[in-house]
Design an enzyme around this catalytic site. Sequence first.
Site, PDB file in Angstrom:
ATOM      1  CB  SER A 129      -0.967  -0.016   1.427  1.00 10.16           C
ATOM      2  OG  SER A 129      -1.578   1.152   1.398  1.00 10.16           O
ATOM      3  CG  HIS A 162      -3.980  -1.450  -1.656  1.00 11.08           C
ATOM      4  ND1 HIS A 162      -4.989  -2.098  -1.960  1.00 11.08           N
ATOM      5  CD2 HIS A 162      -4.365  -0.695  -0.477  1.00 11.08           C
ATOM      6  CE1 HIS A 162      -5.998  -1.766  -1.018  1.00 11.08           C
ATOM      7  NE2 HIS A 162      -5.837  -0.974  -0.304  1.00 11.08           N
ATOM      8  CG  ASP A 197      -5.148   2.607   0.830  1.00 14.24           C
ATOM      9  OD1 ASP A 197      -6.065   1.969   0.741  1.00 14.24           O
ATOM     10  OD2 ASP A 197      -3.858   2.375   1.137  1.00 14.24           O
ATOM     11  CG  MET A 244      -8.332   7.269   3.037  1.00 11.00           C
ATOM     12  SD  MET A 244      -7.424   7.166   4.403  1.00 11.00           S
ATOM     13  CE  MET A 244      -6.539   5.819   4.385  1.00 11.00           C
ATOM     14  CG  HIS A 282      -9.096   0.340  -0.561  1.00 14.12           C
ATOM     15  ND1 HIS A 282      -8.718   0.062   0.935  1.00 14.12           N
ATOM     16  CD2 HIS A 282     -10.583   0.362  -0.158  1.00 14.12           C
ATOM     17  CE1 HIS A 282      -9.521   0.122   1.632  1.00 14.12           C
ATOM     18  NE2 HIS A 282     -10.979   0.126   1.197  1.00 14.12           N
ATOM     19  CG  MET A 310     -11.428   3.586   2.271  1.00 14.60           C
ATOM     20  SD  MET A 310      -9.772   3.430   3.304  1.00 14.60           S
ATOM     21  CE  MET A 310      -8.720   3.517   1.877  1.00 14.60           C
ATOM     22  CG  MET A 342     -11.829  -2.281   5.257  1.00 12.72           C
ATOM     23  SD  MET A 342     -10.024  -2.188   4.537  1.00 12.72           S
ATOM     24  CE  MET A 342      -9.199  -1.394   5.812  1.00 12.72           C
ATOM     25  CG  PHE A 344      -5.719   6.520  10.532  1.00 13.29           C
ATOM     26  CD1 PHE A 344      -5.209   7.837  10.196  1.00 13.29           C
ATOM     27  CD2 PHE A 344      -7.042   6.704  11.034  1.00 13.29           C
ATOM     28  CE1 PHE A 344      -5.717   9.125  10.698  1.00 13.29           C
ATOM     29  CE2 PHE A 344      -7.851   7.656  11.313  1.00 13.29           C
ATOM     30  CZ  PHE A 344      -7.361   8.844  11.076  1.00 13.29           C
ATOM     31  N   GLY A 345      -2.944   3.951   8.348  1.00  3.86           N
ATOM     32  CA  GLY A 345      -1.988   2.623   7.964  1.00  3.86           C
ATOM     33  C   GLY A 345      -1.625   2.441   9.617  1.00  3.86           C
ATOM     34  N   GLY A 346      -0.751   1.356   9.734  1.00  4.94           N
ATOM     35  CA  GLY A 346      -0.254   1.148  10.903  1.00  4.94           C
ATOM     36  C   GLY A 346      -1.016   0.807  12.095  1.00  4.94           C
ATOM     37  CG  ASP A 367      -6.163  -2.791   3.084  1.00  2.00           C
ATOM     38  OD1 ASP A 367      -5.300  -2.448   3.583  1.00  2.00           O
ATOM     39  OD2 ASP A 367      -6.908  -1.714   2.304  1.00  2.00           O
ATOM     40  N   GLY A 375       1.006  -2.174   4.184  1.00  2.00           N
ATOM     41  CA  GLY A 375       1.541  -0.922   4.011  1.00  2.00           C
ATOM     42  C   GLY A 375       2.767  -0.772   4.852  1.00  2.00           C
ATOM     43  CB  SER A 376       3.151  -0.020   8.537  1.00  2.00           C
ATOM     44  OG  SER A 376       2.007   0.773   8.613  1.00  2.00           O
TER      45      SER A 376
HETATM   46  C1  DX5 Z   1      -6.454   1.774   5.797  1.00  2.00           C
HETATM   47  C2  DX5 Z   1      -6.044   1.516   4.065  1.00  2.00           C
HETATM   48  C3  DX5 Z   1      -4.895   0.158   4.292  1.00  2.00           C
HETATM   49  C4  DX5 Z   1      -3.702   0.675   4.732  1.00  2.00           C
HETATM   50  C5  DX5 Z   1      -2.977  -0.403   5.332  1.00  2.00           C
HETATM   51  O1  DX5 Z   1      -7.402   2.304   5.772  1.00  2.00           O
HETATM   52  O2  DX5 Z   1      -7.220   0.959   3.529  1.00  2.00           O
HETATM   53  O3  DX5 Z   1      -4.680  -0.036   2.787  1.00  2.00           O
HETATM   54  O4  DX5 Z   1      -2.950   1.325   3.993  1.00  2.00           O
HETATM   55  O5  DX5 Z   1      -2.024   0.004   6.056  1.00  2.00           O
HETATM   56  P1  DX5 Z   1      -1.112  -1.076   6.872  1.00  2.00           P
HETATM   57  O6  DX5 Z   1      -0.587  -2.395   6.220  1.00  2.00           O
HETATM   58  O7  DX5 Z   1       0.043  -0.382   7.640  1.00  2.00           O
HETATM   59  O8  DX5 Z   1      -2.229  -1.566   8.056  1.00  2.00           O
HETATM   60 ZN    ZN Z   2      -6.493   0.076   1.591  1.00  2.00          ZN
END
Ligand code: DX5
Ligand code: ZN
Length: 220
Positions: free
Chosen positions: A9, A34, A36, A38, A67, A69, A138, A144-146, A176, A198-199
């Site tokens: 991501s 991927h 994202d 938002m 993706h 959102m 999900m 948010f990531g992480g 995800d 992602g992270s």
């Molecule tokens: C969250 C995103 C994810 C995010 C995942 O809303 O849809 O795609 O980037 O990040 P990690 O892998 O860090 O949880």
């Molecule tokens: Zn995503």
Amino acid sequence: MNSKLIAPSLLAADFANLQRDIEMVNQSEADWFHIDIMDGVFVPNISFGMPVLQAIQKHAKKTLDVHLMIVDPDRYIKTFADLGSDVLTVHYEACPHLHRTLQAIKAEGMKAGVSLNPHTNVSLLEDTINDIDLVLIMSVNPGFGGQSFIENTYEKVKQLKELINRKGAKTIIEIDGGVTNKNAKQLVDAGADVLVAGSYVFKSDHQLETIKDLKSIVNL
Ligand code: DX5
Ligand code: ZN
């Protein structure tokens, strides 16, 4: 699907060095990008929009897995097709006319994905599963990531796999949020086909190796 896929991501990439991070993914064993998107309304965060996707698309040499959102995604289906999206995923919770939205995505030549928030039960896809190319489960609350992985996800993947098999659908399952080498194998064993990370990828000191390891874990 036989070979299991890894989709880094870009939300976790270094936005000041986006081209460098895209080239890393191009050279890696990862399968998809991927992306994202938002809107600060459907989720409590704003990521990036069309101009950035246009810049990404110029350098990315793999499948673009977008993706959304966002609320009312129907407004932008054609725009995301024109920007080179291969898979376009909308949220179940954002689509009062999901069947129509899926047809509109496919009419633009893209694969149609539906994402489920952690609280949304997979049984709600009973009547549309045969129209869906990909379900994105999900494993964190989107925005948010992480964040840490929600353990109930394994159960949802199994339920979804059962629904897909029972309906004779061709739908693939993507996960995800909070994916790492600790949960990847168990997710695939439960029925997942594509893992977003992602992270775990971008915060790693050895990104290429991290992707390679993840790819080998899921294809053991
Ligand atoms: C969250 C995103 C994810 C995010 C995942 O809303 O849809 O795609 O980037 O990040 P990690 O892998 O860090 O949880
Ligand atoms: Zn995503």
